[in-house]
Design a protein around this motif. Structure first.
Motif, PDB file in Angstrom:
ATOM      1  N   GLY A  91       0.779  -1.227   0.000  1.00 12.31           N
ATOM      2  CA  GLY A  91       0.000   0.000   0.000  1.00 12.31           C
ATOM      3  C   GLY A  91       0.812   1.279   0.000  1.00 12.31           C
ATOM      4  O   GLY A  91       0.262   2.350  -0.252  1.00 12.31           O
ATOM      5  N   VAL A  92       2.105   1.206   0.248  1.00  9.69           N
ATOM      6  CA  VAL A  92       2.866   2.444   0.441  1.00  9.69           C
ATOM      7  C   VAL A  92       3.077   3.222  -0.853  1.00  9.69           C
ATOM      8  O   VAL A  92       3.445   4.398  -0.817  1.00  9.69           O
ATOM      9  CB  VAL A  92       4.223   2.165   1.132  1.00  9.69           C
ATOM     10  CG1 VAL A  92       4.006   1.515   2.492  1.00  9.69           C
ATOM     11  CG2 VAL A  92       5.129   1.307   0.260  1.00  9.69           C
ATOM     12  N   LEU A  93       2.847   2.586  -2.003  1.00  7.55           N
ATOM     13  CA  LEU A  93       3.007   3.268  -3.289  1.00  7.55           C
ATOM     14  C   LEU A  93       1.667   3.543  -3.978  1.00  7.55           C
ATOM     15  O   LEU A  93       1.633   3.965  -5.133  1.00  7.55           O
ATOM     16  CB  LEU A  93       3.885   2.435  -4.230  1.00  7.55           C
ATOM     17  CG  LEU A  93       5.306   2.126  -3.735  1.00  7.55           C
ATOM     18  CD1 LEU A  93       6.064   1.295  -4.770  1.00  7.55           C
ATOM     19  CD2 LEU A  93       6.071   3.403  -3.421  1.00  7.55           C
ATOM     20  N   LEU A  94       0.572   3.329  -3.264  1.00  4.61           N
ATOM     21  CA  LEU A  94      -0.753   3.467  -3.874  1.00  4.61           C
ATOM     22  C   LEU A  94      -1.233   4.913  -3.776  1.00  4.61           C
ATOM     23  O   LEU A  94      -1.836   5.322  -2.791  1.00  4.61           O
ATOM     24  CB  LEU A  94      -1.761   2.529  -3.201  1.00  4.61           C
ATOM     25  CG  LEU A  94      -3.165   2.521  -3.800  1.00  4.61           C
ATOM     26  CD1 LEU A  94      -3.134   2.039  -5.247  1.00  4.61           C
ATOM     27  CD2 LEU A  94      -4.098   1.647  -2.977  1.00  4.61           C
ATOM     28  N   SER A  95      -0.972   5.694  -4.801  1.00  5.60           N
ATOM     29  CA  SER A  95      -1.422   7.085  -4.876  1.00  5.60           C
ATOM     30  C   SER A  95      -2.852   7.145  -5.427  1.00  5.60           C
ATOM     31  O   SER A  95      -3.386   6.145  -5.923  1.00  5.60           O
ATOM     32  CB  SER A  95      -0.493   7.877  -5.788  1.00  5.60           C
ATOM     33  OG  SER A  95      -0.577   7.372  -7.116  1.00  5.60           O
ATOM     34  N   ASP A  96      -3.469   8.322  -5.363  1.00  4.03           N
ATOM     35  CA  ASP A  96      -4.791   8.498  -5.958  1.00  4.03           C
ATOM     36  C   ASP A  96      -4.760   8.206  -7.459  1.00  4.03           C
ATOM     37  O   ASP A  96      -5.668   7.556  -7.996  1.00  4.03           O
ATOM     38  CB  ASP A  96      -5.288   9.928  -5.720  1.00  4.03           C
ATOM     39  CG  ASP A  96      -5.810  10.140  -4.313  1.00  4.03           C
ATOM     40  OD1 ASP A  96      -6.509   9.255  -3.794  1.00  4.03           O
ATOM     41  OD2 ASP A  96      -5.510  11.190  -3.725  1.00  4.03           O
ATOM     42  N   THR A  97      -3.725   8.699  -8.124  1.00  4.46           N
ATOM     43  CA  THR A  97      -3.627   8.509  -9.570  1.00  4.46           C
ATOM     44  C   THR A  97      -3.556   7.028  -9.923  1.00  4.46           C
ATOM     45  O   THR A  97      -4.258   6.552 -10.838  1.00  4.46           O
ATOM     46  CB  THR A  97      -2.390   9.236 -10.120  1.00  4.46           C
ATOM     47  OG1 THR A  97      -2.515  10.632  -9.852  1.00  4.46           O
ATOM     48  CG2 THR A  97      -2.254   9.016 -11.617  1.00  4.46           C
ATOM     49  N   ARG A  98      -2.749   6.278  -9.199  1.00  3.82           N
ATOM     50  CA  ARG A  98      -2.597   4.859  -9.510  1.00  3.82           C
ATOM     51  C   ARG A  98      -3.842   4.073  -9.091  1.00  3.82           C
ATOM     52  O   ARG A  98      -4.223   3.104  -9.763  1.00  3.82           O
ATOM     53  CB  ARG A  98      -1.337   4.301  -8.868  1.00  3.82           C
ATOM     54  CG  ARG A  98      -0.066   4.991  -9.375  1.00  3.82           C
ATOM     55  CD  ARG A  98       1.166   4.181  -9.129  1.00  3.82           C
ATOM     56  NE  ARG A  98       1.226   3.011 -10.007  1.00  3.82           N
ATOM     57  CZ  ARG A  98       2.220   2.126  -9.979  1.00  3.82           C
ATOM     58  NH1 ARG A  98       3.224   2.274  -9.120  1.00  3.82           N
ATOM     59  NH2 ARG A  98       2.214   1.092 -10.797  1.00  3.82           N
ATOM     60  N   ALA A  99      -4.480   4.481  -8.015  1.00  4.52           N
ATOM     61  CA  ALA A  99      -5.727   3.821  -7.622  1.00  4.52           C
ATOM     62  C   ALA A  99      -6.787   4.004  -8.705  1.00  4.52           C
ATOM     63  O   ALA A  99      -7.515   3.061  -9.060  1.00  4.52           O
ATOM     64  CB  ALA A  99      -6.219   4.370  -6.286  1.00  4.52           C
ATOM     65  N   ASP A 100      -6.887   5.211  -9.254  1.00  8.76           N
ATOM     66  CA  ASP A 100      -7.851   5.463 -10.333  1.00  8.76           C
ATOM     67  C   ASP A 100      -7.532   4.605 -11.555  1.00  8.76           C
ATOM     68  O   ASP A 100      -8.438   4.058 -12.204  1.00  8.76           O
ATOM     69  CB  ASP A 100      -7.832   6.943 -10.726  1.00  8.76           C
ATOM     70  CG  ASP A 100      -8.470   7.838  -9.678  1.00  8.76           C
ATOM     71  OD1 ASP A 100      -9.252   7.322  -8.860  1.00  8.76           O
ATOM     72  OD2 ASP A 100      -8.169   9.042  -9.675  1.00  8.76           O
ATOM     73  N   LEU A 134       1.053   5.301   5.690  1.00  8.38           N
ATOM     74  CA  LEU A 134       0.777   5.189   4.262  1.00  8.38           C
ATOM     75  C   LEU A 134      -0.190   4.042   3.973  1.00  8.38           C
ATOM     76  O   LEU A 134      -1.023   4.134   3.056  1.00  8.38           O
ATOM     77  CB  LEU A 134       2.075   4.998   3.497  1.00  8.38           C
ATOM     78  CG  LEU A 134       3.026   6.207   3.490  1.00  8.38           C
ATOM     79  CD1 LEU A 134       4.360   5.818   2.845  1.00  8.38           C
ATOM     80  CD2 LEU A 134       2.406   7.383   2.758  1.00  8.38           C
ATOM     81  N   LYS A 135      -0.115   2.975   4.748  1.00  7.23           N
ATOM     82  CA  LYS A 135      -1.032   1.843   4.556  1.00  7.23           C
ATOM     83  C   LYS A 135      -2.471   2.240   4.888  1.00  7.23           C
ATOM     84  O   LYS A 135      -3.412   1.864   4.180  1.00  7.23           O
ATOM     85  CB  LYS A 135      -0.574   0.660   5.422  1.00  7.23           C
ATOM     86  CG  LYS A 135       0.724   0.013   4.958  1.00  7.23           C
ATOM     87  CD  LYS A 135       1.261  -0.927   6.029  1.00  7.23           C
ATOM     88  CE  LYS A 135       2.566  -1.553   5.568  1.00  7.23           C
ATOM     89  NZ  LYS A 135       2.344  -2.573   4.527  1.00  7.23           N
ATOM     90  N   ARG A 136      -2.635   2.985   5.970  1.00  3.69           N
ATOM     91  CA  ARG A 136      -3.985   3.441   6.313  1.00  3.69           C
ATOM     92  C   ARG A 136      -4.538   4.359   5.221  1.00  3.69           C
ATOM     93  O   ARG A 136      -5.713   4.278   4.864  1.00  3.69           O
ATOM     94  CB  ARG A 136      -3.973   4.157   7.672  1.00  3.69           C
ATOM     95  CG  ARG A 136      -3.704   3.220   8.844  1.00  3.69           C
ATOM     96  CD  ARG A 136      -3.955   3.919  10.165  1.00  3.69           C
ATOM     97  NE  ARG A 136      -2.998   4.995  10.410  1.00  3.69           N
ATOM     98  CZ  ARG A 136      -1.825   4.852  11.024  1.00  3.69           C
ATOM     99  NH1 ARG A 136      -1.442   3.644  11.446  1.00  3.69           N
ATOM    100  NH2 ARG A 136      -1.036   5.894  11.222  1.00  3.69           N
ATOM    101  N   GLU A 137      -3.691   5.235   4.695  1.00  2.00           N
ATOM    102  CA  GLU A 137      -4.131   6.113   3.612  1.00  2.00           C
ATOM    103  C   GLU A 137      -4.489   5.311   2.365  1.00  2.00           C
ATOM    104  O   GLU A 137      -5.467   5.629   1.662  1.00  2.00           O
ATOM    105  CB  GLU A 137      -3.030   7.130   3.305  1.00  2.00           C
ATOM    106  CG  GLU A 137      -2.797   8.119   4.442  1.00  2.00           C
ATOM    107  CD  GLU A 137      -1.594   9.018   4.204  1.00  2.00           C
ATOM    108  OE1 GLU A 137      -0.957   8.886   3.126  1.00  2.00           O
ATOM    109  OE2 GLU A 137      -1.281   9.846   5.083  1.00  2.00           O
ATOM    110  N   ALA A 138      -3.718   4.265   2.085  1.00  2.00           N
ATOM    111  CA  ALA A 138      -4.025   3.411   0.928  1.00  2.00           C
ATOM    112  C   ALA A 138      -5.352   2.693   1.114  1.00  2.00           C
ATOM    113  O   ALA A 138      -6.151   2.583   0.173  1.00  2.00           O
ATOM    114  CB  ALA A 138      -2.901   2.409   0.722  1.00  2.00           C
TER     115      ALA A 138
END
Length: 376
Positions: A91-100, A134-138
């Motif tokens: 989850g530490v590399l999961l940005s909004d852009t990549r999630a979309d 970062l995991k919680r944010e992901a």
């Protein structure tokens, strides 16, 4: 040769690269380098072959699968091929852009691992400052996009006391499923076994916590529970049995029946670069070596559980006895059952950790607070 059903799932380990350094990682001690990874076109071909042979699911894993810039493209290709797509990520590399982009590509499900509910303790295990935040944010990004979320909580001697809080955090994060997974002792975890293996008392207390939470949270949170073999009297059917349900493809393209299969001597694992997935699954010596029951020695050969646990774990049998054909020593019927005793008597004070990195290390990577943290 009897007819072989296709695997249920392919575990696509697209890279061994990972910003975390978890000392219980299931990756091999000899990590594949980025230069040796399969390219995008080869992974596309593997995914097409999986769908054609009747595979239902593909689990994108690593390392950290999001370390590959083409992950979203691979997910989209798998979805177009009709495969159920699951992302297993730190989850530490999961940005909004990549999630979309993952949503647009057709991702079906996301699993995010956590090391602890206390940030300093979790970041120490991860070897990465700010990892738990970062995991919680992901997790929030996943739920904001209405994707199903599973939290993978790896538990062990050093964090079991906080298991009730781990369960509550999974609820707060909006997970539909929580996997409480005791460390399984392969790869880096085997090198760190004495630091992580819980006592029998700890295991029993954790099991009681899980059972109570399952009742209390019925209908809100599904809790899967994987215990360490060492305290059992019968072995588990490792990976559902050797080459019965799962096929693992490493970053460099070697096809394996399980994560740790390369620890076994005398086996040559074919590459998806040169051999089709179907041919590997049905015809390769490595996949047929311990498939079914014909290979079994006593006491497995005449045991009533031989088609339940399939002899247990071949890699574990080899780790304790240097013979992959014998009964898993976890089994109380195994003449080697006593080989587990030294591990169970391990000192209560955990030794220094060997962190997951090329070459390994017996010392912590600085202080967790001083490690560089990436911002998605």
């Amino acid at each position: 040769m009897p007819e072989v059903d296709p695997p249920l799932a392919v575990l696509a380990e697209v890279t061994h690269r990972c910003p975390l350094q978890c000392p219980y990682c299931s990756n091999p001690l000899a990590l594949d380098r980025a230069r040796d990874e399969l390219d995008t076109d080869t992974w596309r071909r593997v995914l097409d072959q999986a769908a054609t042979m009747g595979v239902l699911e593909v689990h994108f894993s690593g390392g950290e699968p999001m370390a590959r810039g083409d992950l979203e493209e691979l997910v989209a290709h798998a979805a177009r091929a009709g495969l159920y797509t699951n992302l297993i990520t730190s989850g530490v590399l999961l940005s909004d852009t990549r999630a979309d982009a993952l949503v647009e590509g057709g991702i079906d499900h996301v699993q995010i691992s956590i090391q602890d509910v206390e940030d300093p303790a979790g970041d120490r295990i991860a070897g990465y400052a700010g990892a738990q935040r970062l995991k919680r944010e992901a997790a929030a990004r996943v739920r904001e996009r209405d994707l199903p979320l599973t939290i993978n909580a790896v538990v062990h001697r050093q964090n079991l006391i906080r298991l009730p809080a781990v369960i509550e955090e999974a609820v707060e994060l909006g997970a539909g499923r929580l996997e409480v997974a005791h460390v399984q002792y392969y790869g880096w975890a085997l090198a760190n076994r004495d630091a992580f293996l819980p006592t029998r008392t700890q295991l029993d207390e954790a099991t009681a916590v899980v059972q109570a939470a399952r009742e209390r949270l019925r209908g809100r949170l599904v809790i899967d529970y994987a215990v360490p073999d060492y305290h059992s009297m019968v072995p588990k059917a490792c990976m559902g049995g050797w080459a019965r349900r799962f096929l693992n493809v490493t970053p460099a393209g070697r096809a394996l029946p399980c994560h740790a299969a390369e620890t076994l001597p005398g086996l040559s694992f074919p590459s998806v670069r040169t051999t089709s997935l179907d041919a590997i699954w049905r015809s390769s010596d490595a996949f047929n070596r311990f498939r079914g029951t014909d290979w079994m020695m006593e006491p497995c050969r005449s045991c009533d559980r031989r088609e339940i646990d399939w002899g247990g774990c071949r890699c574990q049998a080899f780790a304790f006895t240097r013979n992959p054909r014998v009964a898993d020593p976890v089994c109380h019927l195994s003449p080697d059952h006593g080989a587990l005793e030294p591990a169970l008597r391990a000192a209560e004070a955990p030794p220094p950790l060997i962190y997951r990195r090329i070459g390994g290390s017996s010392s912590a990577p600085e202080d967790a607070e001083r490690l560089p943290a990436a911002t998605p």
